[in-house]
Structure formats: C-alpha cells, structure tokens
Design an enzyme around this catalytic site. Structure first.
Site, short mmCIF file in Angstrom:
data_model
loop_
_atom_site.label_atom_id
_atom_site.label_comp_id
_atom_site.label_asym_id
_atom_site.label_seq_id
_atom_site.Cartn_x
_atom_site.Cartn_y
_atom_site.Cartn_z
N ASP A 1 22.44 42.33 55.45
CA ASP A 1 23.03 42.66 56.76
C ASP A 1 24.35 41.94 57.02
O ASP A 1 25.29 42.54 57.54
CB ASP A 1 22.03 42.34 57.88
CG ASP A 1 20.88 43.34 57.93
OD1 ASP A 1 20.99 44.41 57.27
OD2 ASP A 1 19.88 43.07 58.62
N THR B 1 15.95 40.62 52.28
CA THR B 1 14.88 41.52 51.87
C THR B 1 14.36 41.21 50.48
O THR B 1 13.16 41.35 50.21
CB THR B 1 15.40 42.98 51.93
OG1 THR B 1 15.70 43.28 53.28
CG2 THR B 1 14.37 43.97 51.41
N GLN C 1 39.05 51.65 62.97
CA GLN C 1 37.68 52.17 62.92
C GLN C 1 37.44 52.94 61.63
O GLN C 1 36.30 53.27 61.31
CB GLN C 1 37.40 53.07 64.13
CG GLN C 1 37.43 52.30 65.44
CD GLN C 1 37.15 53.15 66.66
OE1 GLN C 1 36.66 54.27 66.56
NE2 GLN C 1 37.48 52.62 67.83
N1 ASP Z 1 17.58 42.31 57.35
C1 ASP Z 1 17.74 42.00 55.93
C2 ASP Z 1 18.69 40.80 55.82
O1 ASP Z 1 19.85 40.97 55.95
C3 ASP Z 1 18.28 43.18 55.21
C4 ASP Z 1 18.41 43.00 53.72
O2 ASP Z 1 18.38 41.94 53.16
O3 ASP Z 1 18.61 44.05 53.05
O4 ASP Z 1 18.23 39.71 55.63
#
Ligand code: ASP
Length: 337
Positions: free
Chosen positions: A90, A14, A266
């Site tokens: 992620d 992101t 968990q």
């Molecule tokens: N979907 C993005 C990634 O993991 C989420 C992020 O970077 O916050 O590349």
C-alpha cells in the site's frame, strides 16, 4: 567462492500475513519463522542476516518508521552485498521514494518487495517476488528499487497501480531497471545516475502537507493553519480553473504565508509543464512550482525531507529542477520500449 550475503529486512505487509480476527481479515503474522523453510531456494542464492524493525500493515506506516528503516539499512548493510526489504504494497512506493533519496549513496542494491497474496496461500506471488528480489540484490547494481511481478523499478519513480493484479507496480515515466523473465535483463543505465541529494536531510520527515485533488466545481478554501506546504494534483499538464476567485484567494493566501505550492498531475504518465497552457502560466504567476515528471510519492518524499530539515520555498523550487537520485527529468527520461 562463498554465497553472497544479503540483509533481509521484514517490515510487514500481505506477504507475511495470516487471517486473523472474526470475521477473519489479513493481519501481520509471525513471518520469519519458516520463511527459509517455505522458500528453500533462497538458500541457493545467498546467506541471510534477518532483521524485523516492525511488522505491520504498511497502511499504518508513519514517517518515524521509514526513517528508522533507512537508518537500519545503513547500519546493518555494511557487511552485505545487498539488501532485500519485505514491505506491504500500500505505501511501498512512498517508502521506496524516501529510501531512494536517503540511501542513494549506499553503493549496493536495496530491493523492496511484497506480494498481493500471502506466502502461506496457494498460488501466491510472494515466492517468485522474494526469489527475484534476492537474485537482484546479489547483482551489485546500486539502486533502490521495487521488485514486483516481472519488473524491477527505480523506487523514486514507482507507483502502485493495482489492488489485485500480480503486475502491481509501474514507473510510468521511466523504463524498468530490469525485466524479469526466464533471464533477468538489466537496463544498461541501471545504477548509473548522478547522486545529488543535498546534505543534511533525513533526521526528520515533515509531512504536514495540504494535499488537494481538484474536481470541477470544487470549492477552494484556504490551506489549514499549521501546514508546511501545499501539493495540488492538477489536471493534465498542470492546469487549474484560474478564473475562480476562491482559487486565486487560495493561492494568494499560500504565497502570503510563504507555503511552497507544488503542482503534480492527476494523469498517470507524462510531465507537468506550466508553460504549456495559459492557465498553467497564471498558476506559475502565483509562485507555484512544477513537479515535472516526479510521481506524487517522490514529491511527498522530497517535500517531507526538505521541510523536515527546515527548508523552504527556495530549496523546494531547486529540488524539483534537479534529479537527486535518478528520478526522471525531461532530459533524462528512458522511454518504455
Ligand atoms: N495492506 C497491505 C499492506 O500494505 C497490502 C499489501 O501488502 O499488499 O501492508
């Protein structure tokens, strides 16, 4: 004295994304052009060598990408004081776990970071995370860790906790390597851990692992053909409904096929202790291996590296009884204050 030199590796996420497509969703954009212009204070902290091995949403990361990243850092960091890796959030905890093992002996900081909001957006957390990551990478602490929000966390002990909060990561069973406020307070034990990664790992990461997250009433069917190991996210201290014949058949089948069966919990925090309950003891009787205080990502990293090197149950059992690179063990836990 000259400024420290930092290897800055951009892998995507992101932090460098821009809206793309119609309707627009965030996707990797041209990131490095303009980074140092957009965050000029980075130049006050260090000089940079830049590398972009790939530029992707980290949800698409494949084992080969992570191994390539480990090789790149080892090759290109020779002349640098530290390394900063920009990565999507992620799968950041998994990448940080693999790198934590493969780069445990690098002898310099490897700081992974990312952001919840792109750098190009107002009110982004990217700027602060980047500046903190670079600052940490100049401090000579030989750790592979995630810098996010107000903490630097040991990579092999970290997890993503939040989809949107700026304090997105934690290491539930280990205090942070550093608390980041007006000052950066390093933990006195940061950088001090025994390096005990077995030799010969890292050529391959074998992740054909059957992962099961049980719930009450779930049917247990034998692990699919071809898988190399089983990982069960059990309840609490490592309990499963051992009275169920299908579960017993599942475990017996795995034992017959010599598949390592590793048990995590968990729960977000605390350790698997198969001796604590009668159910856990029965599970142990089938040869299941407790992951103790390992996060699910550290478990997958260890399994992937061992299976990738052709190792089996004996080595897997030994691996979960040993801290390879500072992952918390019952004897070596640093409590959160
Ligand atoms: N979907 C993005 C990634 O993991 C989420 C992020 O970077 O916050 O590349």
């Amino acid at each position: 004295m000259g400024k420290p030199s930092i290897l800055l590796v951009h892998t995507g996420g992101t932090l460098g994304m821009t809206p793309q497509g119609s309707p627009a969703g965030l996707a990797p954009g041209p990131f490095l052009e303009g980074l140092l212009e957009r965050v000029p204070e980075l130049r006050d902290l260090a000089d940079f060598d830049l590398e972009v091995p790939y530029n992707q949403d980290s949800a698409t990361a494949e084992p080969a990408d992570i191994l390539e990243l480990a090789r790149l850092v080892r090759q290109r960091s020779a002349g640098c004081e530290g390394v900063v890796i920009v990565h999507g959030t992620d799968t950041l905890a998994f990448t940080a776990s693999v790198l934590g093992f493969l780069l445990a002996d690098l002898g310099k900081p490897v700081v992974l970071t990312g952001s919840q909001r792109p750098l190009a957006f107002v009110r982004s957390d990217a700027r602060g995370n980047l500046v903190n990551a670079v600052d940490l990478a100049t401090r000579g602490v030989a750790e592979v860790g995630i810098c996010f929000g107000t903490v630097w966390l040991r990579g092999v002990a970290s997890e993503k906790l939040s989809v949107h909060q700026y304090q997105a990561f934690d290491s539930p069973n280990l205090a942070p390597l550093a608390e980041i406020g007006a000052d950066i307070e390093l933990h006195p034990e940061a950088g001090r851990f025994a390096r005990q990664v077995p030799p010969g790992l890292g050529a391959a990461l074998e992740l054909d692992i059957h992962v099961v997250t049980p719930h009450p009433g779930m049917a247990w069917r034998p692990a699919p053909e071809g898988v190399k190991a089983v990982l069960i996210h059990a309840y609490g201290a490592g309990n499963l409904p051992m009275e169920r014949p299908d579960l017993r058949a599942f475990l017996a089948d795995a034992a017959t096929r010599a598949l390592p069966v590793v048990i995590t919990t968990q729960c977000r925090e605390g350790r698997v202790d198969l001796a604590a309950y009668e159910l856990g003891r029965q599970l142990e009787g089938f040869g299941a291996i407790s992951a103790g205080l390992h996060t699910r990502w550290a478990v997958l990293a260890k399994l992937g590296l061992l299976l990738g090197a052709g190792k089996g149950t004996t080595e897997v059992r030994a691996a979960f009884g040993t801290a390879w690179a500072g992952e918390p063990t019952p004897a070596g836990i640093w409590p959160h204050s």
